[in-house]
Design a protein around this motif. Structure first.
Motif, PDB file in Angstrom:
ATOM      1  N   UNK A 163       0.814  -1.216   0.000  1.00 36.24           N
ATOM      2  CA  UNK A 163       0.000   0.000   0.000  1.00 36.24           C
ATOM      3  C   UNK A 163       0.843   1.259   0.000  1.00 36.24           C
ATOM      4  N   UNK A 164       1.935   1.256   0.760  1.00 37.53           N
ATOM      5  CA  UNK A 164       2.823   2.412   0.816  1.00 37.53           C
ATOM      6  C   UNK A 164       4.055   2.234  -0.076  1.00 37.53           C
ATOM      7  N   UNK A 165       4.087   1.115  -0.810  1.00 40.70           N
ATOM      8  CA  UNK A 165       5.159   0.848  -1.778  1.00 40.70           C
ATOM      9  C   UNK A 165       6.549   0.895  -1.140  1.00 40.70           C
ATOM     10  N   UNK A 166       6.653   0.362   0.086  1.00 37.54           N
ATOM     11  CA  UNK A 166       7.931   0.366   0.796  1.00 37.54           C
ATOM     12  C   UNK A 166       8.725  -0.911   0.567  1.00 37.54           C
ATOM     13  N   UNK A 167       8.052  -1.965   0.087  1.00 33.97           N
ATOM     14  CA  UNK A 167       8.724  -3.235  -0.120  1.00 33.97           C
ATOM     15  C   UNK A 167       8.784  -4.064   1.157  1.00 33.97           C
ATOM     16  N   UNK A 168       9.033  -5.370   0.997  1.00 32.12           N
ATOM     17  CA  UNK A 168       9.015  -6.257   2.165  1.00 32.12           C
ATOM     18  C   UNK A 168      10.172  -5.972   3.108  1.00 32.12           C
ATOM     19  N   UNK A 169      11.312  -5.482   2.570  1.00 29.72           N
ATOM     20  CA  UNK A 169      12.457  -5.212   3.444  1.00 29.72           C
ATOM     21  C   UNK A 169      12.135  -4.136   4.476  1.00 29.72           C
ATOM     22  N   UNK A 170      11.568  -3.034   4.024  1.00 29.25           N
ATOM     23  CA  UNK A 170      11.235  -1.950   4.949  1.00 29.25           C
ATOM     24  C   UNK A 170      10.088  -2.370   5.860  1.00 29.25           C
ATOM     25  N   UNK A 171       9.128  -3.120   5.305  1.00 30.33           N
ATOM     26  CA  UNK A 171       7.999  -3.579   6.111  1.00 30.33           C
ATOM     27  C   UNK A 171       8.469  -4.437   7.279  1.00 30.33           C
ATOM     28  N   UNK A 172       9.468  -5.288   7.052  1.00 32.62           N
ATOM     29  CA  UNK A 172      10.012  -6.098   8.141  1.00 32.62           C
ATOM     30  C   UNK A 172      10.954  -5.291   9.029  1.00 32.62           C
ATOM     31  N   UNK A 173      11.676  -4.351   8.441  1.00 32.65           N
ATOM     32  CA  UNK A 173      12.656  -3.578   9.198  1.00 32.65           C
ATOM     33  C   UNK A 173      12.061  -2.537  10.114  1.00 32.65           C
ATOM     34  N   UNK A 174      10.814  -2.129   9.849  1.00 29.13           N
ATOM     35  CA  UNK A 174      10.210  -1.057  10.638  1.00 29.13           C
ATOM     36  C   UNK A 174      10.071  -1.434  12.112  1.00 29.13           C
ATOM     37  N   UNK A 175      10.051  -2.753  12.411  1.00 24.90           N
ATOM     38  CA  UNK A 175       9.866  -3.186  13.800  1.00 24.90           C
ATOM     39  C   UNK A 175      11.105  -2.937  14.649  1.00 24.90           C
ATOM     40  N   UNK A 176      12.207  -2.559  14.018  1.00 24.59           N
ATOM     41  CA  UNK A 176      13.397  -2.181  14.788  1.00 24.59           C
ATOM     42  C   UNK A 176      13.162  -0.891  15.580  1.00 24.59           C
ATOM     43  N   UNK A 177      12.193  -0.083  15.145  1.00 21.53           N
ATOM     44  CA  UNK A 177      11.869   1.150  15.870  1.00 21.53           C
ATOM     45  C   UNK A 177      11.369   0.825  17.274  1.00 21.53           C
ATOM     46  N   UNK A 178      10.482  -0.184  17.372  1.00 27.05           N
ATOM     47  CA  UNK A 178       9.983  -0.594  18.689  1.00 27.05           C
ATOM     48  C   UNK A 178      11.125  -1.073  19.577  1.00 27.05           C
ATOM     49  N   UNK A 179      12.071  -1.788  18.996  1.00 32.07           N
ATOM     50  CA  UNK A 179      13.209  -2.300  19.768  1.00 32.07           C
ATOM     51  C   UNK A 179      14.068  -1.143  20.268  1.00 32.07           C
ATOM     52  N   UNK A 180      14.295  -0.158  19.414  1.00 35.23           N
ATOM     53  CA  UNK A 180      15.100   1.010  19.810  1.00 35.23           C
ATOM     54  C   UNK A 180      14.447   1.728  20.990  1.00 35.23           C
ATOM     55  N   UNK A 181      13.135   1.912  20.947  1.00 37.04           N
ATOM     56  CA  UNK A 181      12.423   2.568  22.051  1.00 37.04           C
ATOM     57  C   UNK A 181      12.548   1.734  23.328  1.00 37.04           C
ATOM     58  N   UNK A 182      12.397   0.407  23.198  1.00 32.01           N
ATOM     59  CA  UNK A 182      12.511  -0.480  24.365  1.00 32.01           C
ATOM     60  C   UNK A 182      13.899  -0.391  24.993  1.00 32.01           C
ATOM     61  N   UNK A 183      14.939  -0.303  24.165  1.00 28.19           N
ATOM     62  CA  UNK A 183      16.311  -0.184  24.684  1.00 28.19           C
ATOM     63  C   UNK A 183      16.466   1.097  25.502  1.00 28.19           C
ATOM     64  N   UNK A 184      15.967   2.209  24.980  1.00 26.26           N
ATOM     65  CA  UNK A 184      16.066   3.505  25.682  1.00 26.26           C
ATOM     66  C   UNK A 184      15.363   3.438  27.034  1.00 26.26           C
ATOM     67  N   UNK A 185      14.172   2.845  27.060  1.00 27.09           N
ATOM     68  CA  UNK A 185      13.413   2.775  28.303  1.00 27.09           C
ATOM     69  C   UNK A 185      14.053   1.792  29.288  1.00 27.09           C
ATOM     70  N   UNK A 186      14.753   0.786  28.780  1.00 30.30           N
ATOM     71  CA  UNK A 186      15.363  -0.216  29.644  1.00 30.30           C
ATOM     72  C   UNK A 186      16.684   0.244  30.264  1.00 30.30           C
ATOM     73  N   UNK A 187      17.365   1.203  29.672  1.00 28.56           N
ATOM     74  CA  UNK A 187      18.700   1.606  30.135  1.00 28.56           C
ATOM     75  C   UNK A 187      18.775   1.955  31.626  1.00 28.56           C
ATOM     76  N   UNK A 188      17.777   2.633  32.225  1.00 31.31           N
ATOM     77  CA  UNK A 188      17.866   2.922  33.668  1.00 31.31           C
ATOM     78  C   UNK A 188      17.959   1.673  34.539  1.00 31.31           C
ATOM     79  N   UNK A 189      17.519   0.516  34.030  1.00 30.91           N
ATOM     80  CA  UNK A 189      17.552  -0.706  34.840  1.00 30.91           C
ATOM     81  C   UNK A 189      18.977  -1.201  35.076  1.00 30.91           C
ATOM     82  N   UNK A 190      19.922  -0.729  34.289  1.00 25.10           N
ATOM     83  CA  UNK A 190      21.305  -1.164  34.452  1.00 25.10           C
ATOM     84  C   UNK A 190      21.892  -0.683  35.776  1.00 25.10           C
ATOM     85  N   UNK A 191      21.236   0.298  36.427  1.00 24.48           N
ATOM     86  CA  UNK A 191      21.687   0.797  37.725  1.00 24.48           C
ATOM     87  C   UNK A 191      21.213  -0.083  38.880  1.00 24.48           C
TER      88      UNK A 191
END
Length: 410
Positions: A163-191
């Motif tokens: 629908x957005x003509x992004x191709x399967x690579x971008x469609x699968x890769x977009x979920x890395x955004x959620x992982x990046x957000x999770x990493x940022x929120x998890x960093x305080x737990x290292x203390x």
């Protein structure tokens, strides 16, 4: 100083809850997003149906292989750092899989499985350690979060790719955004290790959890429900298409299956935490699963099929959250929870990997979905029996300690 530590702990637990929820967001989309894009991936890369099937099977095998090693890994570097490594591995795998080279497609898929496995195993132990009085509530929240994105991912895959003509690579890769957000929120737990270092050590025992009968019942419950879940996510569209439903409509039925279980994702862990034992929950899950399977077997009517899918979705949504809750409830402490999680998920996801293959093989052999559905009915019965045993109000090593004490006295 003490007040400061208490204040930090309250804020830290808030951040920890947020971190657990955002990690849960990342644990399924990288897998469930693949199904609707398999045709595009095959057309673009020229891989066979068998190799395309590995895109779903490889993460499950990685779960099974990585799960037994995760608790030892966490003991050496700490659960918080281990979870961070799992998230980074998951994110790296998502990005690598989106590169337009066949070797990266499969290498990234393996990394995705390894990263998810680490987080899968450790989350129940972290919940048990940090929220011992709220195991059911927290498990319900994070399985609800996991189920929400598991259902949304396949629905968004095709619109993003085509629908957005992004191709399967971008469609699968977009979920890395959620992982990046999770990493940022998890960093305080290292203390947190600085404040947990003064806590009393966990109860230790020389008895292996692999010798505990109730641990095996929890493990089999996890395994059988995983086998049913991944068999349906893989083959439900084909089952419905054979009954006359269009392939596009049958694809949406997978989303219906996922979303039907969302209320149960939250309600069942909270209910399980309040009951004196959880035997009745296993019976209820089994009953819903049987009703749904009977409906699919008995009729090609669209309304009956949709109703059956809802029943199966409720059963499977309840089953995954209940299996994770049992890990916390049957463990006396965080270490036992991590060990039980490792055992249940290593065996469980091996079953999950075998399920779609066996169901597909039986269909090729008999050219009918009747025998595969009957087999899933038999697996549902085994799941119910295992869940009934796992529902006893007993810790996994409690029986072994009682037996040892009796032997000593004798």
């Amino acid at each position: 100083m003490l007040k400061g530590n208490i204040h930090w702990t309250k804020n830290g637990n808030t951040w920890l809850m947020a971190g657990i929820i955002f990690i849960a967001f990342t644990l399924r989309p990288a897998i469930t997003a693949v199904g609707p894009l398999v045709g595009s991936i095959r057309a673009d890369t020229g891989i066979s149906n068998g190799l395309a099937g590995l895109l779903t099977t490889l993460p499950l095998l990685a779960f099974a292989i990585m799960s037994p090693f995760t608790p030892k890994f966490a003991e050496r570097i700490g659960s918080e750092w281990c979870v961070l490594i799992g998230l980074v591995t998951l994110g790296t795998g998502i990005v690598m899989r989106s590169i337009d080279m066949l070797i990266f497609l499969f290498t990234g898929t393996v990394l995705i499985g390894l990263g998810i496995a680490i987080c899968n195993v450790l989350l129940p132990g972290i919940v048990k350690r940090s929220f011992p009085q709220k195991v059911g509530l927290l498990t319900g929240i994070y399985t609800l979060a996991m189920g929400l994105w598991a259902g949304m991912a396949p629905g968004l895959s095709t619109p993003l790719a085509e629908g957005m003509h992004l191709g399967w690579q971008v469609s699968l890769g977009v979920w890395s955004i959620l992982v990046f957000i999770a990493v940022i929120i998890w960093l305080p737990q290292l203390k947190r290790k600085r404040f947990s270092a003064t806590l009393p050590p966990l109860e230790s025992t020389n008895t292996s959890i692999w010798l505990s009968p109730i641990a095996w019942q929890v493990t089999f419950f996890m395994g059988f429900q995983s086998m049913i879940y991944f068999s349906f996510t893989a083959w439900l569209p084909e089952i419905l298409h054979s009954e006359g439903m269009s392939i596009s409509a049958s694809g949406w039925m997978v989303t219906l299956l996922q979303f039907s279980g969302l209320p149960a994702n939250f309600i069942i862990p909270v209910l399980a935490d309040r009951l004196p034992n959880q035997k009745s929950i296993a019976l209820g899950i089994g009953a819903f699963c049987f009703i749904g399977l009977a409906g699919l077997l008995s009729s090609g009517n669209t309304i009956i099929s949709i109703t059956s899918i809802i029943f199966i979705g409720i059963a499977l949504g309840a089953a995954i959250s209940h299996s994770l809750t049992l890990i916390g409830l049957r463990a006396a402490n965080a270490k036992q929870a991590a060990d039980l999680s490792s055992m249940a998920q290593s065996i469980g996801y091996l079953f999950a990997a075998l399920g779609p293959f066996i169901i597909g093989y039986l269909f090729d052999l008999f050219h009918s979905w009747t025998i595969p559905l009957i087999l899933l009915g038999a697996v549902s019965l085994l799941m119910t029996i295992a869940g009934f045993g796992a529902g006893r109000n007993q810790y996994v090593l409690q029986q072994n300690r009682k037996e040892a004490s009796t032997t000593t006295i004798a």
